[in-house]
Motif scaffolding. Sequence first.
Motif, short mmCIF file in Angstrom:
data_model
loop_
_atom_site.label_atom_id
_atom_site.label_comp_id
_atom_site.label_asym_id
_atom_site.label_seq_id
_atom_site.Cartn_x
_atom_site.Cartn_y
_atom_site.Cartn_z
N THR A 261 -2.66 -5.41 4.60
CA THR A 261 -2.11 -4.18 4.04
C THR A 261 -2.76 -3.13 4.49
N PHE A 262 -2.41 -1.86 4.10
CA PHE A 262 -3.14 -0.42 4.15
C PHE A 262 -3.02 0.29 2.74
N SER A 263 -4.03 1.05 2.76
CA SER A 263 -3.89 2.01 1.73
C SER A 263 -3.51 3.47 2.45
N ALA A 264 -3.13 4.56 1.39
CA ALA A 264 -2.66 5.79 1.96
C ALA A 264 -3.27 6.80 1.09
N GLY A 265 -3.36 8.08 1.37
CA GLY A 265 -3.56 9.15 0.55
C GLY A 265 -2.58 10.44 1.18
N VAL A 266 -2.02 11.04 0.21
CA VAL A 266 -0.97 11.92 0.68
C VAL A 266 -1.25 13.37 0.01
N SER A 267 -1.12 14.44 0.84
CA SER A 267 -1.33 15.76 0.53
C SER A 267 -0.31 16.55 0.83
N LEU A 286 -6.83 9.15 -0.10
CA LEU A 286 -7.11 7.97 0.43
C LEU A 286 -8.27 7.09 0.04
N TYR A 287 -9.29 7.71 -0.41
CA TYR A 287 -10.70 7.08 -1.18
C TYR A 287 -10.15 6.72 -2.53
N ALA A 288 -9.61 7.53 -3.03
CA ALA A 288 -9.16 7.09 -4.54
C ALA A 288 -8.14 5.88 -4.36
N ALA A 289 -7.29 5.72 -3.69
CA ALA A 289 -6.65 4.50 -3.21
C ALA A 289 -7.31 3.42 -3.12
N LYS A 290 -8.42 3.45 -2.26
CA LYS A 290 -9.47 2.25 -2.08
C LYS A 290 -10.01 1.89 -3.34
N ALA A 292 -9.09 2.33 -6.17
CA ALA A 292 -8.30 1.70 -7.14
C ALA A 292 -7.92 0.62 -6.82
N GLY A 293 -8.19 -0.19 -5.72
CA GLY A 293 -7.95 -1.43 -5.30
C GLY A 293 -7.28 -1.80 -4.15
N ARG A 294 -7.05 -0.57 -3.11
CA ARG A 294 -6.49 -0.89 -1.85
C ARG A 294 -4.74 -1.13 -2.02
N ASN A 295 -4.18 -1.52 -0.81
CA ASN A 295 -2.87 -1.71 -1.09
C ASN A 295 -1.78 -0.85 -1.82
N GLN A 296 -2.18 0.38 -1.74
CA GLN A 296 -1.31 1.29 -2.60
C GLN A 296 -1.36 2.87 -2.16
N LEU A 297 -0.85 3.66 -2.61
CA LEU A 297 -1.03 5.03 -2.29
C LEU A 297 -1.38 5.90 -3.19
N VAL A 298 -2.09 7.11 -2.99
CA VAL A 298 -2.41 7.92 -4.01
C VAL A 298 -1.96 9.33 -3.62
#
Length: 311
Positions: A261-267, A286-290, A292-298
């Motif tokens: 899986t991957f995680s993502a941060g969007v600005s 991205l750091y917040a997504a990690k 929060a448990g990974r495998n998601q976007l913030v």
Amino acid sequence: MHNVTDHLRAMYEDTPVLVAAYDPFDRLRYANRAFRGAFFIEPAEEPFWPELMRRNFHAGRGTVIRAPDFEEWLVSTLSRRGKAGFRAFETDLADGRWLWMTETVDAEGWMLCIASDITSLRAEDRAVRQDRDFAIKAAQTDDLTGIANRRYVTTRIEDMLGQAAADGSTAGSVAVLDLDNFKYINDRYGHHVGDVVLRDFARRIQAQVRRTDCFGRVGGEEFILVLPGTSAAQAALLIERMLTVIRRSRPLSDRPEFGYTFSAGVSETLPDDSVASLYTRADKALYAAKLAGRNQLVTDSPASEPTPRQA
């Protein structure tokens, strides 16, 4: 005006110059007789560009592609195709002709292609120019995955911000994508498997990227997606689809149970953003997504803390 349009269309059909237009999804919407003849397109056909290149490659006709693996070449080429407003380059055809090709892309993603036959130019001069073009491509390409590298992606972010400053338009968004637990994959399965995963990720994400967007690897397991004219909310919808695509991937034929899986941060861009400030906010998301448990976007929100969104 109608007569002028008809006259231009008739002239396009008769000129030896190759003329074609692709829509934002890279589907051919117009091609004159010279273009159709060079690339073996029937009059009523409207193929997608990757489909056209693939069938001509396997038939040994059309553009000469000097690559042992066509699909790897395609991923690499798509990572740069149509990302700049204008580019010009030389290419040769299997029938021996040499073309000077220009590509002009408008704000909505439509591409106008115009090519002229320059076969009569001295062959040694063509070879020098082609070596130059190969060197430029190599300088913009990530060696492992074949997609755009940090230098090329950074230039596209600068272009996006510069265009918005020039015409007052909405610049867009940037997403930082990072593979989850990649060190564990390398440690458990070996760096060869890690390389397979990186290439699989690059290929699958590139297949989801719009032509006006730019996707590249900036180092290790970190990638950046540049999305001109796209709000953070719109970017989130695109990335949620990508999250699903990667969850379903099984890149190891000898380990069908293996997934990643991957995680993502969007600005989203702000009026006074620089490349560094835009990237920093996306990286914070991205750091917040990690966390929060990974495998998601913030999605970064300038007025508050980053907000998690799990697809």
